[in-house]
Motif scaffolding. Structure first.
Motif, mmCIF file in Angstrom:
data_model
loop_
_atom_site.group_PDB
_atom_site.id
_atom_site.type_symbol
_atom_site.label_atom_id
_atom_site.label_comp_id
_atom_site.label_asym_id
_atom_site.label_seq_id
_atom_site.Cartn_x
_atom_site.Cartn_y
_atom_site.Cartn_z
ATOM 1 N N LYS A 119 0.783 -1.441 0.255
ATOM 2 C CA LYS A 119 0.032 -0.207 -0.192
ATOM 3 C C LYS A 119 0.503 1.204 0.306
ATOM 4 C CE LYS A 119 -4.784 -1.707 2.065
ATOM 5 N NZ LYS A 119 -5.205 -1.735 3.402
ATOM 6 N N GLN A 120 2.627 1.162 0.615
ATOM 7 C CA GLN A 120 2.814 2.031 0.527
ATOM 8 C C GLN A 120 2.746 2.516 -1.099
ATOM 9 O OE1 GLN A 120 2.944 4.620 3.287
ATOM 10 N NE2 GLN A 120 1.004 3.131 4.565
ATOM 11 N N ILE A 121 3.843 1.648 -1.110
ATOM 12 C CA ILE A 121 4.515 1.674 -2.964
ATOM 13 C C ILE A 121 3.584 2.053 -3.417
ATOM 14 C CG2 ILE A 121 5.041 0.840 -4.642
ATOM 15 C CD1 ILE A 121 6.997 -1.080 -2.448
ATOM 16 N N GLN A 122 2.353 1.508 -3.486
ATOM 17 C CA GLN A 122 0.991 2.443 -4.329
ATOM 18 C C GLN A 122 0.427 3.509 -4.404
ATOM 19 O OE1 GLN A 122 -2.252 -0.115 -3.356
ATOM 20 N NE2 GLN A 122 -1.055 -1.929 -5.207
ATOM 21 N N CYS A 123 0.591 4.446 -2.656
ATOM 22 C CA CYS A 123 0.513 5.453 -2.321
ATOM 23 C C CYS A 123 2.209 6.022 -2.859
ATOM 24 C CB CYS A 123 0.316 5.567 -1.396
ATOM 25 S SG CYS A 123 0.300 7.006 -0.301
ATOM 26 N N ILE A 124 2.959 5.938 -2.933
ATOM 27 C CA ILE A 124 4.036 6.912 -3.330
ATOM 28 C C ILE A 124 3.958 6.922 -5.221
ATOM 29 C CG2 ILE A 124 6.998 6.425 -3.947
ATOM 30 C CD1 ILE A 124 6.831 5.730 -1.439
ATOM 31 N N VAL A 125 3.498 6.069 -6.064
ATOM 32 C CA VAL A 125 3.935 5.521 -7.352
ATOM 33 C C VAL A 125 2.384 6.685 -7.645
ATOM 34 C CG1 VAL A 125 2.706 4.803 -8.763
ATOM 35 C CG2 VAL A 125 4.549 3.398 -7.527
ATOM 36 N N ILE B 58 -7.986 12.189 -9.873
ATOM 37 C CA ILE B 58 -8.173 10.032 -9.768
ATOM 38 C C ILE B 58 -6.894 10.170 -7.895
ATOM 39 C CG2 ILE B 58 -7.795 8.160 -10.385
ATOM 40 C CD1 ILE B 58 -9.792 10.043 -11.982
ATOM 41 N N SER B 59 -5.559 10.731 -8.871
ATOM 42 C CA SER B 59 -4.879 9.278 -8.259
ATOM 43 C C SER B 59 -4.634 10.760 -7.029
ATOM 44 C CB SER B 59 -3.630 10.588 -8.827
ATOM 45 O OG SER B 59 -2.858 11.791 -8.934
ATOM 46 N N GLU B 60 -4.360 11.990 -6.462
ATOM 47 C CA GLU B 60 -5.422 12.739 -5.206
ATOM 48 C C GLU B 60 -5.913 12.016 -3.899
ATOM 49 O OE1 GLU B 60 -5.725 16.763 -5.393
ATOM 50 O OE2 GLU B 60 -3.112 16.640 -5.759
ATOM 51 N N SER B 61 -6.431 11.787 -4.920
ATOM 52 C CA SER B 61 -8.074 11.552 -4.212
ATOM 53 C C SER B 61 -7.689 9.473 -3.374
ATOM 54 C CB SER B 61 -9.374 11.180 -4.081
ATOM 55 O OG SER B 61 -9.712 11.011 -5.587
ATOM 56 N N VAL B 62 -7.524 8.854 -3.953
ATOM 57 C CA VAL B 62 -7.366 7.652 -4.179
ATOM 58 C C VAL B 62 -5.830 7.268 -3.403
ATOM 59 C CG1 VAL B 62 -6.387 5.060 -5.481
ATOM 60 C CG2 VAL B 62 -8.073 6.540 -6.502
ATOM 61 N N SER B 63 -4.648 7.968 -3.225
ATOM 62 C CA SER B 63 -3.863 8.010 -2.825
ATOM 63 C C SER B 63 -4.506 8.303 -1.300
ATOM 64 C CB SER B 63 -2.588 9.029 -3.062
ATOM 65 O OG SER B 63 -2.456 10.056 -3.013
ATOM 66 N N TYR B 64 -5.298 8.990 -0.887
ATOM 67 C CA TYR B 64 -5.201 9.400 0.125
ATOM 68 C C TYR B 64 -6.341 8.455 0.974
ATOM 69 C CZ TYR B 64 -6.707 12.453 4.404
ATOM 70 O OH TYR B 64 -7.514 12.017 5.896
ATOM 71 N N THR B 65 -7.605 7.792 0.259
ATOM 72 C CA THR B 65 -8.059 7.576 0.548
ATOM 73 C C THR B 65 -8.172 5.964 0.405
ATOM 74 O OG1 THR B 65 -9.490 7.664 -1.115
ATOM 75 C CG2 THR B 65 -10.555 9.350 0.860
ATOM 76 N N HIS B 66 -7.776 5.641 -0.277
ATOM 77 C CA HIS B 66 -7.360 4.293 0.061
ATOM 78 C C HIS B 66 -6.731 3.781 0.238
ATOM 79 C CE1 HIS B 66 -11.955 4.066 -1.963
ATOM 80 N NE2 HIS B 66 -11.130 5.034 -2.741
ATOM 81 N N LEU B 67 -5.396 4.661 0.028
ATOM 82 C CA LEU B 67 -3.967 3.972 0.858
ATOM 83 C C LEU B 67 -3.428 4.266 1.828
ATOM 84 C CD1 LEU B 67 -2.587 3.484 -3.490
ATOM 85 C CD2 LEU B 67 -3.843 1.538 -1.600
ATOM 86 N N THR B 68 -3.869 5.516 1.871
ATOM 87 C CA THR B 68 -3.101 5.996 3.319
ATOM 88 C C THR B 68 -4.059 5.462 4.520
ATOM 89 O OG1 THR B 68 -3.885 8.108 3.488
ATOM 90 C CG2 THR B 68 -1.692 7.312 2.346
ATOM 91 N N LEU B 69 -5.110 5.464 5.134
ATOM 92 C CA LEU B 69 -6.282 5.169 5.641
ATOM 93 C C LEU B 69 -6.856 3.863 6.055
ATOM 94 C CD1 LEU B 69 -8.446 8.395 5.386
ATOM 95 C CD2 LEU B 69 -6.769 7.600 6.933
ATOM 96 N N PRO B 70 -6.067 3.141 7.311
ATOM 97 C CA PRO B 70 -6.673 1.796 6.933
ATOM 98 C C PRO B 70 -7.863 1.260 7.109
ATOM 99 C CG PRO B 70 -5.412 2.216 8.670
ATOM 100 C CD PRO B 70 -5.714 3.743 7.911
ATOM 101 N N THR B 71 -8.785 -0.009 6.117
ATOM 102 C CA THR B 71 -9.869 0.160 5.838
ATOM 103 C C THR B 71 -10.751 -0.125 7.291
ATOM 104 O OG1 THR B 71 -9.467 -1.858 5.134
ATOM 105 C CG2 THR B 71 -9.358 -0.348 3.465
ATOM 106 N N SER B 72 -9.939 -1.195 8.096
ATOM 107 C CA SER B 72 -10.838 -1.217 9.326
ATOM 108 C C SER B 72 -11.140 -0.505 10.366
ATOM 109 C CB SER B 72 -10.185 -2.709 10.063
ATOM 110 O OG SER B 72 -8.836 -2.317 10.646
ATOM 111 N N LEU B 73 -10.119 0.847 9.977
ATOM 112 C CA LEU B 73 -10.433 1.684 11.409
ATOM 113 C C LEU B 73 -10.950 2.880 10.238
ATOM 114 C CD1 LEU B 73 -6.958 2.475 11.866
ATOM 115 C CD2 LEU B 73 -8.463 1.210 13.217
#
Length: 96
Positions: free
Chosen positions: A25-31, A79-94
């Protein structure tokens, strides 16, 4: 700060941390952040190209071409800003 405390509680309660999933997830976020940064840098350049090569010369085809490219770049940024913040940096269980 509250976010990190919730993350630590979640990791402590689960007993183990899934390092491979976290790293992926961190690598995807960086990309995605890199893509967003490049698009953000390109955006003003495209506006200047529309003005210089389209409006300044009076070429309607250049205006259309650079406008379509500008719109595509804007959509990629959003799209890239919203996906990198909402789906990759926030844990989905929280996410509540």
């Amino acid at each position: 700060m509250k976010y990190w405390i919730r993350c630590l509680r979640c990791l402590h309660d689960s007993g183990r941390m899934r390092y491979a999933e976290f790293g992926k997830k961190q690598i995807q976020c960086i990309v995605l952040v890199l893509i967003s940064s490049i698009a953000t840098i390109m955006f003003p350049n495209l506006v200047s190209k529309i003005i210089d090569e389209g409006i300044g010369i009076g070429e309607l085809t250049n205006i259309y071409k650079y406008s379509i490219f500008l719109g595509t770049t804007g959509v990629i940024m959003i799209i890239s800003e919203s996906v990198s913040y909402t789906h990759l940096t926030l844990p989905t269980s929280l996410i509540v």
